[in-house]
Design a protein around this motif. Structure first.
Motif, PDB file in Angstrom:
ATOM      1  N   LEU A 158       0.865  -1.178   0.000  1.00  0.00           N
ATOM      2  CA  LEU A 158       0.000   0.000   0.000  1.00  0.00           C
ATOM      3  C   LEU A 158       0.901   1.226   0.000  1.00  0.00           C
ATOM      4  O   LEU A 158       1.515   1.562   1.007  1.00  0.00           O
ATOM      5  N   ARG A 159       0.986   1.922  -1.134  1.00  0.00           N
ATOM      6  CA  ARG A 159       1.981   2.967  -1.315  1.00  0.00           C
ATOM      7  C   ARG A 159       1.441   4.381  -1.122  1.00  0.00           C
ATOM      8  O   ARG A 159       2.180   5.282  -0.754  1.00  0.00           O
ATOM      9  N   ALA A 160       0.172   4.609  -1.378  1.00  0.00           N
ATOM     10  CA  ALA A 160      -0.352   5.959  -1.235  1.00  0.00           C
ATOM     11  C   ALA A 160      -1.871   5.923  -1.114  1.00  0.00           C
ATOM     12  O   ALA A 160      -2.528   5.056  -1.690  1.00  0.00           O
ATOM     13  N   ASP A 161      -2.390   6.849  -0.335  1.00  0.00           N
ATOM     14  CA  ASP A 161      -3.838   7.087  -0.289  1.00  0.00           C
ATOM     15  C   ASP A 161      -4.086   8.479  -0.848  1.00  0.00           C
ATOM     16  O   ASP A 161      -3.783   9.479  -0.221  1.00  0.00           O
ATOM     17  N   VAL A 162      -4.608   8.529  -2.029  1.00  0.00           N
ATOM     18  CA  VAL A 162      -4.886   9.792  -2.705  1.00  0.00           C
ATOM     19  C   VAL A 162      -6.329  10.198  -2.406  1.00  0.00           C
ATOM     20  O   VAL A 162      -7.247   9.377  -2.493  1.00  0.00           O
ATOM     21  N   SER A 186     -17.434  15.166  -0.002  1.00  0.00           N
ATOM     22  CA  SER A 186     -16.980  15.691  -1.286  1.00  0.00           C
ATOM     23  C   SER A 186     -15.662  15.069  -1.719  1.00  0.00           C
ATOM     24  O   SER A 186     -14.902  15.674  -2.470  1.00  0.00           O
ATOM     25  N   HIS A 187     -15.381  13.865  -1.241  1.00  0.00           N
ATOM     26  CA  HIS A 187     -14.134  13.212  -1.634  1.00  0.00           C
ATOM     27  C   HIS A 187     -14.313  11.708  -1.696  1.00  0.00           C
ATOM     28  O   HIS A 187     -15.236  11.148  -1.089  1.00  0.00           O
ATOM     29  N   GLU A 188     -13.428  11.099  -2.472  1.00  0.00           N
ATOM     30  CA  GLU A 188     -13.294   9.646  -2.496  1.00  0.00           C
ATOM     31  C   GLU A 188     -11.799   9.329  -2.403  1.00  0.00           C
ATOM     32  O   GLU A 188     -10.964  10.237  -2.388  1.00  0.00           O
ATOM     33  N   TYR A 189     -11.474   8.042  -2.339  1.00  0.00           N
ATOM     34  CA  TYR A 189     -10.082   7.632  -2.230  1.00  0.00           C
ATOM     35  C   TYR A 189      -9.615   6.950  -3.515  1.00  0.00           C
ATOM     36  O   TYR A 189     -10.392   6.264  -4.194  1.00  0.00           O
ATOM     37  N   ARG A 243       1.093  16.015  -5.451  1.00  0.00           N
ATOM     38  CA  ARG A 243       0.626  15.839  -4.082  1.00  0.00           C
ATOM     39  C   ARG A 243      -0.465  14.776  -4.018  1.00  0.00           C
ATOM     40  O   ARG A 243      -0.944  14.288  -5.042  1.00  0.00           O
ATOM     41  N   SER A 244      -0.878  14.438  -2.795  1.00  0.00           N
ATOM     42  CA  SER A 244      -1.819  13.334  -2.593  1.00  0.00           C
ATOM     43  C   SER A 244      -3.272  13.792  -2.531  1.00  0.00           C
ATOM     44  O   SER A 244      -4.149  12.991  -2.205  1.00  0.00           O
ATOM     45  N   VAL A 245      -3.542  15.059  -2.812  1.00  0.00           N
ATOM     46  CA  VAL A 245      -4.927  15.529  -2.936  1.00  0.00           C
ATOM     47  C   VAL A 245      -5.123  16.015  -4.363  1.00  0.00           C
ATOM     48  O   VAL A 245      -4.443  16.943  -4.802  1.00  0.00           O
ATOM     49  N   TRP A 246      -6.037  15.369  -5.087  1.00  0.00           N
ATOM     50  CA  TRP A 246      -6.298  15.717  -6.481  1.00  0.00           C
ATOM     51  C   TRP A 246      -7.670  16.377  -6.563  1.00  0.00           C
ATOM     52  O   TRP A 246      -8.687  15.755  -6.266  1.00  0.00           O
ATOM     53  N   GLU A 247      -7.683  17.630  -6.970  1.00  0.00           N
ATOM     54  CA  GLU A 247      -8.945  18.352  -7.112  1.00  0.00           C
ATOM     55  C   GLU A 247      -9.412  18.237  -8.561  1.00  0.00           C
ATOM     56  O   GLU A 247      -8.888  18.906  -9.445  1.00  0.00           O
ATOM     57  N   ILE A 248     -10.374  17.359  -8.782  1.00  0.00           N
ATOM     58  CA  ILE A 248     -10.857  17.067 -10.133  1.00  0.00           C
ATOM     59  C   ILE A 248     -12.382  17.078 -10.119  1.00  0.00           C
ATOM     60  O   ILE A 248     -13.010  16.366  -9.323  1.00  0.00           O
ATOM     61  N   ASN A 249     -12.971  17.849 -10.984  1.00  0.00           N
ATOM     62  CA  ASN A 249     -14.432  17.890 -11.081  1.00  0.00           C
ATOM     63  C   ASN A 249     -14.973  16.574 -11.624  1.00  0.00           C
ATOM     64  O   ASN A 249     -14.344  15.924 -12.461  1.00  0.00           O
ATOM     65  N   THR A 250     -16.139  16.202 -11.133  1.00  0.00           N
ATOM     66  CA  THR A 250     -16.855  15.098 -11.764  1.00  0.00           C
ATOM     67  C   THR A 250     -17.329  15.551 -13.135  1.00  0.00           C
ATOM     68  O   THR A 250     -17.497  16.746 -13.389  1.00  0.00           O
TER      69      THR A 250
END
Length: 456
Positions: free
Chosen positions: A180-184, A203-206, A274-281
């Motif tokens: 398990l290398r990263a939790d984004v 407002s988030h998923e993994y 970084r480990s937080v990706w802000e991407i619109n649905t």
């Protein structure tokens, strides 16, 4: 000369479909399975064998009995996790040793009538909803006989409990041998509103990054993001007058100030993602309820694959990067910093000087010693829960081959049309594709109208 793109579409139970693939033939897996207890996709029930797995490293194993039903509609979180562990054991077999798995999962709540689970106890509110017009009678008719009547409906969770499904799955896969290398955190700025008043709107998923070994292919340069530096502060812009800052507090206004930890002071250089990706649905008009954005799939594919690969063994080529330090856009050798007022200016960019370290891709090199390796091979992307074909579409656009698997024929047809293989016009004229259907266990094969396997 590079080979044409090839995209394989398989309709059938994911366990049966994965067994058709050769061992260690896939470079990256990018997928989003059906979430637990959220939605009935109208899929036919399929058999799931008895499974034993560890819920977390160091804990005793759990044995889950055989069951027949739709993935995501299991009566307990433990059974759902067990079935995903079973799927990803087969994914382990087909994934290359240097490959990666990008797993997108969302969470759910126990006892939520907004997201009906067919094995939840009805209760007064459930009976009222069942009689209301919001109840989809056809979708849930007869679903209660999927499991023994003694099964607990929520695995001991209290009503309104957050199930913690993403981390349950991640820890179970970690205990099963995955690294398990990263939790984004996939942050969704345009998330749907929720009719709740006693908790924040989710407002988030993994997106979990997992690997078969501690060493694997990862192209960090391909997925860099814009850097944020102190140059956003107007006091440090090029052309600003020199200033004495010996007594100036470092954290006064401005996002970041220069310090010895900086090696690149220019937003054009980029920084490690970084480990937080802000991407619109993304809106989707097709008959599929859960479509994650193509931009998310593209990041996973770019990080886990190379545009070149060995045609013999499939080993991806690695990027050759050359880093150059510049001063105000001009190359500068280490130690050749200018001076100002008898003070030697270092790479921190004191005064109005603008230093940067630029990373430039100067080529690609093979990672294997196969003779005749000209890089004409193509990396393969797998999505074992293909749905509307988002991952396949992203792989095509990036010049990768792909394997699509889904249980529902209508989704495969939708994916074929979306990828340009059916309907008006083709998106990629140089791509070949094949379509095959695996009949359910004990059933007679029902081929598609154009044949069980079609190749263009």
């Amino acid at each position: 000369m590079r080979t044409l793109g090839t995209h394989r579409f398989i309709v059938g139970h994911v366990l049966d479909a994965l067994r058709l693939l050769p061992g260690e033939s896939v470079h990256v897996v990018c997928t989003s399975p059906p979430y637990w207890g959220l939605r009935d996709f109208g899929l036919p029930p399929v058999p799931w064998p008895e499974v034993e797995y560890r819920p977390m490293p160091g804990l005793p194993p759990i044995r889950v009995p055989a069951w027949g039903g739709q993935l995501g509609l299991e009566p307990t979180p433990e059974m759902y996790v067990a079935h995903l562990v079973l799927v990803f054991r087969e994914v382990w077999r087909v994934l290359r040793r240097d490959g990666t798995l990008w797993l997108n999962l969302g969470d759910s709540y126990a006892g939520s009538w907004g997201n009906y689970h067919p094995h939840s106890s009805l209760g007064k509110r459930g009976q009222q909803l069942k009689e209301s017009s919001r109840w989809n009678r056809r979708a849930y008719e007869g679903r209660e006989d999927f499991l023994p009547p003694t099964a607990k409906p929520t695995g001991g969770l209290k009503e309104k409990d957050l199930a913690g499904i993403p981390w349950r799955v991640a820890f179970a896969l970690q205990a099963d041998g995955w690294w398990l290398r990263a939790d984004v955190v996939w942050s969704k700025p345009n998330c749907l509103p929720e009719s709740v008043g006693d908790r924040p709107t989710k407002s988030h998923e993994y997106v979990f990054l997992l690997a078969k070994s501690p060493r694997y292919f990862y192209d960090a340069e391909a997925v860099k993001e814009p850097a944020v530096t102190h140059f956003y502060d107007k006091r440090y812009l090029p052309g600003a007058p020199p200033r004495e800052r010996s007594n100036e507090p470092w954290n006064l206004h401005g996002p970041l100030k220069p310090h010895s930890g900086f090696k690149a002071l220019d937003t054009t250089c980029g920084r490690n993602r970084r480990s937080v990706w802000e991407i619109n649905t993304e809106p989707f008009s097709g008959a599929h309820f859960a479509v994650f954005p193509k931009a998310l799939a593209e990041i996973c594919i770019l990080a886990g694959t190379s545009p070149m690969a060995c045609p013999a063994c499939g080993a991806p080529w690695e990027r050759v990067v050359e880093r150059k330090r510049t001063l105000d856009g001009e190359p500068v050798e280490p130690g050749g910093w200018p001076t100002e007022g008898g003070r030697r200016l270092g790479p921190q960019g004191v005064g109005h000087w603008r230093f940067a370290t630029a990373a430039e891709t100067v080529g690609w090199r093979p990672t294997c010693s196969c003779p005749g390796n000209d890089g004409s091979g193509r990396c393969v992307v797998l999505d074992p829960f293909g749905g509307a074909g988002t991952v396949t579409l992203a792989a095509m656009g990036l010049g990768r081959d792909s394997v699509y698997i889904d249980l529902k024929r209508e989704y495969a047809e939708l994916a074929l049309e979306r990828c340009g293989f059916k309907g008006s016009g083709r998106l990629f004229d140089s791509h070949d594709w094949s379509l095959e259907e695996i009949p359910p266990a004990g059933a007679v094969q029902s081929p598609f109208s154009e044949g069980a396997v079609a190749t263009l």
